[in-house]
Design an enzyme around this catalytic site. Structure first.
Site, PDB file in Angstrom:
ATOM      1  N   THR A  71       0.768  -0.739  -0.251  1.00 31.67           N
ATOM      2  CA  THR A  71      -0.385   0.955  -0.108  1.00 31.67           C
ATOM      3  C   THR A  71       0.828   0.699   0.093  1.00 31.67           C
ATOM      4  O   THR A  71       0.471   1.897  -0.897  1.00 31.67           O
ATOM      5  CB  THR A  71      -1.322   0.147   1.503  1.00 31.67           C
ATOM      6  OG1 THR A  71      -1.663  -1.261   1.286  1.00 31.67           O
ATOM      7  CG2 THR A  71      -2.011   1.717   1.348  1.00 31.67           C
ATOM      8  N   ASN A 150      -5.823 -10.255  -7.326  1.00 33.32           N
ATOM      9  CA  ASN A 150      -6.641 -10.405  -5.781  1.00 33.32           C
ATOM     10  C   ASN A 150      -6.798 -11.866  -5.681  1.00 33.32           C
ATOM     11  O   ASN A 150      -7.493 -12.726  -5.018  1.00 33.32           O
ATOM     12  CB  ASN A 150      -5.997  -9.738  -5.042  1.00 33.32           C
ATOM     13  CG  ASN A 150      -7.223  -8.447  -4.640  1.00 33.32           C
ATOM     14  OD1 ASN A 150      -6.782  -7.847  -6.330  1.00 33.32           O
ATOM     15  ND2 ASN A 150      -7.813  -8.670  -3.842  1.00 33.32           N
ATOM     16  N   CYS A 324     -15.921  -4.450   4.215  1.00 30.07           N
ATOM     17  CA  CYS A 324     -15.857  -3.153   4.594  1.00 30.07           C
ATOM     18  C   CYS A 324     -15.920  -2.825   5.894  1.00 30.07           C
ATOM     19  O   CYS A 324     -15.411  -3.783   6.793  1.00 30.07           O
ATOM     20  CB  CYS A 324     -17.528  -2.290   5.137  1.00 30.07           C
ATOM     21  SG  CYS A 324     -18.457  -3.158   5.782  1.00 30.07           S
TER      22      CYS A 324
END
Lengths: 382, 354
Positions: A71, A150, A324
Site C-alpha cells: 500500500t 487478488n 467493509c
C-alpha cells in the site's frame, strides 16, 4: 483442524523466515544508520535482505526501497510520479480492476486535478493491450496495471503493455503483490519502471514491502524524515521484517517453478472436484491466464457470505468479496467490472492455496462443500 | 450439540443472551446484522465492534452480515411512506419480524443452526391445552418487548429463543459485569436506530426526497383554519408541541389528514376514541377467533393497555371496541392483544373509530 485456503489475503510465515526474523529481533538491535559496530552489523543484514529481494526480481540492490508494505509502495509510486509531472498536467492510465491502494490514491489525485483513464477489462478479467494503447495521450505520464488480480488471480499482459508504454517514454508501474512468489517476475524480461510488492503475501511478516525503481529513476520520497533508504524513504528501517522479506524472496526465487506446479495441481484438484460435487458452478476469470494458486468460483444463487460462514464454522478459511469497515462483506468490484451482476458477484468465493496446503485438505473441503452450498442456496440471495 | 445463532446488536442485552446460551453448553454463533449498510455513517460500526469484543470474550465465532439494501427497501422506505400517508409508523416491528426472524433465521438454517436467539425481553412456552407455542410477557414488566413481537408465527416461535425473558434488566447488567463483558455499562438505545437524533421529518425527506407534500392548514374540529403547518410528516396524533398555534386550552393533534394535507387539532377530550380498525393481524396460535373476544389492547409501546372487545371481521382484520374511550389512537402504530400475560396477536391500526 483449520484448513487455510486464503493465501491471497495473507500467508503463514515459512519456518526459514521465522527463524531469520527471530534471530534478528533477538541478536540485532542495532540501527543500520549508526556508524559503530552494532549499526554496521544491522546494516549488513539490511543490505543482504535488499540483495535477496533484488535477485528475486533480476534487479540491482539500489533499485529496491523497503516500505511498510505494498500500500505504501503504491502510494509512493503514484503520488511521486504525478507530482513530478505536475498535478494539473498529468494523465494516468490504469485498469478497472485495481486494488484500493491504487484506486484510492488515484481518486485523490483526480480530485486535485490529475486526469485518470480506467481501461475496462473483458468478461475474463483481462485487459486488451490495444485498449491500453488507445488510452494513452500526449499528457500521459504513468500507466499503472496490477500484474495479477487478488480476487480472480487473472494475470494481465504486463509484458506487452510495459513494452509499448516504455517505447512512448511513459512510466510503467505494476502492483505485483499477488504475482511475486507465485509466477516469475523478472525485471530483465518485463521493462517495468516501478513495481510494488508486499512481504506478507509471500510468507514474510506483515508490515514490510518494497518499491522497485528502475535505475536511474529516483522518485521523491513519500515519507520524509531521514537519509534512510538512500533518501527514498525516511524512518528507521523495519530491520527484522526486511530480513524476513529477504529470506522469503530468496525462497521464492529458488522455488517459484516448483510452487507454481504444486499450487496448480492442488487448485485444479479443487476445481475439478467442485465441478463434480456441486451443481451450477462457474469459474470466474480467465483459466488460462490465472495465478496457479487462485480459484474464484460462482456458486449460482448462493449467498457467498453465508457459505463463507458455514465453511468457517468447519474450520475452512476462504474469501468472498471485500470486507467493509464493520467486517460485513460487500460484493466484489472486480467481478462487477467483469460484467457480473450483483447476484453473481455475491455468489462467488475465492479459494487461494499456498504453503502448507495438501491434497487431503482439498478433499476435506470437497466433502464439506455440497451440503453447505445446498443449505446456503435455500437461504437465498435476500 | 445444537448450534444457535444469536443476533448480537452490540448492546448489553444480546451480549448476555449469547453468554447465557454459551454457558448452557450450546454452540453459539454471534451475528451482527449490519442494517445501515456501508454507506451510512451510523452507529453500526461501533456497535459491531462492541459485539465482536463480547464474542471474543465468550470465545464464540462472530460475523457481521450485511443487510443494508434489504433494510432500506423493507423497513426504511416503508417507514417514510407511512409517514407521508399521515401515519406514525413503528419500524421496529417489521424489522424484528423480517430481519431477525426471517432473514436471520434463514441464515441460521444455512449455518446448520436450529434456532435464533435475541436479547428481547419476552418468553416463549407451550400452551398446555393445545401444545402450541405461546408468546408471553417478560418477567421484567418494565422491559417487556412483546409489543414488537406480535407478528411472530408458530414456525418462527419454534425456532426463536429469548434467554432474557425470566430476568430483570438489573440482573442482566449484573451478569454482564460478572462476565466482564465490554457492553456491561452501555446505555440503552431508545430511539429508532436510523433516526438517532429523533428528527423523523428529516429522515423521511432523506429517504423519499421531494415526496413530502409541503405546507398546509391546521384546522380545528369544525374545520376552522387556525394556522399553517410545514408538512404532515412533522406531526403525530397526540402531539402538543410545535403546532405554532396559540389557544386558551392546550391543543393536541387529533388527526393527520393526508388526503387534504391538513392537521386537525383539538383539546385533550377531542383525542378520545371509542375504538380502532386493525388490519394485517397475526394471531399467534395461527387461528383467528370465530367470535368476538375480550382482551387487553396496547396501542403503543409504552401503553399500559386498555380493556376492549375485539370483533374479528376477517382472519386478518378486526374492530377493537374499547370499554372506555382511549386517547391518541394512532394509525401506523400496532395494536397488540393480551390475555393476561399471553400475547394473542396483534395488527396495525388503520384508523380510529370515534
Amino acid at each position: 483442524m483449520q484448513i487455510y485456503l486464503d493465501h491471497n489475503a495473507t500467508t503463514p510465515l515459512r519456518p526459514e523466515v521465522l527463524e531469520a526474523v527471530t534471530q534478528c529481533l533477538r541478536d540485532e538491535f542495532g540501527n543500520p544508520s549508526s556508524p559503530h559496530g552494532r549499526g554496521a552489523s544491522a546494516r549488513a543484514l539490511l543490505e543482504r535482505a535488499r540483495r535477496q529481494v533484488a535477485e528475486c526480481l533480476g534487479a540491482e540492490s539500489d533499485e529496491i526501497t523497503f516500505t511498510a508494505g505494498a500500500t505504501e509502495a503504491n502510494n509512493m509510486a503514484l503520488y511521486a510520479s504525478v507530482r513530478r509531472a505536475g498535478l494539473g498536467k498529468a494523465h494516468v492510465v490504469t485498469s478497472s480492476v485495481e486494488h484500493p491502494s491504487i484506486e484510492e490514491p488515484l481518486a485523490d489525485l483526480e480530485s486535485g486535478g490529475c486526469r485518470v483513464t480506467r481501461v475496462p477489462v473483458n468478461a475474463d478479467g483481462r485487459l486488451d493491450p490495444d485498449a491500453v494503447k488507445a488510452a494513452l495521450e500526449p499528457e500521459t505520464i504513468l500507466v499503472s496495471v496490477l500484474w495479477a488480480n487478488n480476487e480472480t488471480g487473472v494475470i494481465q499482459p504486463v509484458e506487452d503493455i510495459a513494452t509499448f508504454v516504455k517505447e512512448r517514454g511513459i512510466l510503467f508501474h505494476t502492483d505485483a503483490t499477488q504475482a511475486l512468489g507465485k509466477i516469475v517476475v523478472d525485471a530483465r524480461r518485463v521493462p517495468f519502471d516501478l513495481l510494488s510488492a508486499s512481504g506478507h503475501k509471500l510468507n514474510a511478516p506483515k508490515g514490510v514491502g518494497f518499491l522497485y525503481q528502475r535505475s536511474p529513476l529516483k522518485l521523491e520520497p513519500h515519507l520524509r524524515g531521514g537519509p534512510q533508504e538512500r533518501r527514498r524513504r525516511g524512518g528507521t528501517e523495519n530491520l527484522a521484517s526486511a530480513v524476513g522479506l529477504g529470506v522469503a524472496c530468496e525462497l521464492a526465487r529458488r522455488e517459484v517453478a516448483e510452487r507454481a506446479h504444486t499450487y496448480a495441481t492442488l487448485r485444479d484438484r479443487l476445481w475439478k472436484g467442485i465441478e463434480q460435487v456441486v451443481p451450477r458452478v462457474r469459474r470466474n476469470g480467465s483459466a488460462e491466464h490465472c495465478l496457479p494458486n487462485t480459484l474464484n468460483v460462482e456458486f449460482e444463487g448462493t449467498p457467498g457470505d453465508i457459505l463463507l460462514e458455514a465453511l468457517d464454522l468447519e474450520g475452512v478459511c476462504v474469501s468472498a468479496g471485500a470486507a467493509c469497515a464493520s467486517g460485513s462483506i460487500e460484493p466484489s468490484h472486480v467481478l462487477s467490472a467483469m460484467g457480473h451482476t450483483p447476484e453473481q458477484a455475491r455468489g462467488s468465493l475465492r479459494f487461494s492455496v499456498g504453503y502448507g496446503v495438501d491434497a487431503e485438505q482439498i478433499d476435506r473441503v470437497l466433502a464439506l462443500l455440497p451440503a453447505r452450498v445446498e443449505r446456503a442456496r435455500s437461504a437465498g440471495l435476500s | 450439540m445444537s448450534r444457535t445463532v444469536v443476533a448480537m446488536s452490540g448492546g448489553v442485552d444480546s451480549s448476555v443472551a449469547a453468554a447465557l446460551l454459551a454457558q448452557a453448553g450450546r454452540e453459539v454463533v454471534g451475528i451482527t446484522m449490519n442494517l445501515a449498510g456501508s454507506r451510512s455513517r451510523c452507529c453500526s460500526l461501533e456497535d459491531a465492534d462492541d459485539a465482536r469484543r463480547v464474542a471474543e470474550t465468550l470465545g464464540i465465532p462472530f460475523y457481521v452480515a450485511n443487510y443494508g439494501d434489504a433494510f432500506r427497501s423493507e423497513v426504511m422506505e416503508a417507514f417514510a411512506d407511512s409517514y407521508l400517508a399521515g401515519e406514525t409508523p413503528i419500524p421496529c416491528v417489521s424489522c424484528n419480524q423480517r430481519f431477525k426472524f426471517d432473514h436471520l433465521l434463514q441464515r441460521a438454517a444455512a449455518l446448520d443452526a436450529d434456532a435464533v436467539a435475541t436479547g428481547h425481553y419476552a418468553r416463549i412456552d407451550s400452551d398446555p391445552a393445545t401444545g402450541k407455542r405461546r408468546l408471553r410477557v417478560a418477567v421484567d414488566l418494565a422491559k417487556d418487548q412483546t409489543y414488537f413481537l406480535f407478528g411472530l408465527t408458530q414456525a418462527q416461535l419454534a425456532n426463536a429463543m429469548f434467554p432474557l425473558g425470566e430476568l430483570t434488566k438489573d440482573a442482566v447488567r449484573e451478569r454482564a459485569r460478572e462476565l466482564g463483558l465490554a457492553t456491561a455499562e452501555k446505555p440503552e438505545s431508545q430511539e429508532i436506530c436510523f433516526v438517532p437524533d429523533g428528527d423523523y421529518a428529516a429522515v423521511v425527506e432523506k429517504i423519499r426526497p421531494g415526496a413530502a407534500p409541503g405546507s398546509g392548514e391546521i384546522v380545528d374540529g369544525q374545520g376552522r383554519v387556525l394556522g399553517t403547518h410545514s408538512g404532515i410528516h412533522h406531526f403525530t396524533v397526540g402531539q402538543r408541541r410545535g403546532l405554532g398555534v396559540s389557544a386558551a386550552t392546550p391543543l393536541y393533534v387529533t388527526e393527520v389528514d393526508a388526503v387534504h394535507n391538513r392537521i386537525v387539532v383539538g383539546n385533550v377530550q377531542a383525542l378520545e376514541r371509542s375504538g380502532a380498525r386493525v388490519q394485517r393481524i397475526n394471531w399467534i396460535s395461527g387461528d383467528a377467533p370465530k367470535q368476538p373476544i375480550h382482551a387487553k389492547v396496547r396501542i403503543r409501546y409504552r401503553h399500559a393497555g386498555a380493556s376492549a372487545r375485539i370483533v374479528p371481521e376477517t382472519d386478518t382484520a378486526a374492530r377493537v371496541e374499547f370499554d372506555s374511550p382511549v386517547r391518541a389512537v394512532t394509525p401506523g402504530q400496532a395494536a397488540v392483544f393480551y390475555a393476561d400475560d399471553v400475547v394473542l396477536g396483534g395488527g396495525w391500526i388503520a384508523g380510529a373509530i370515534r
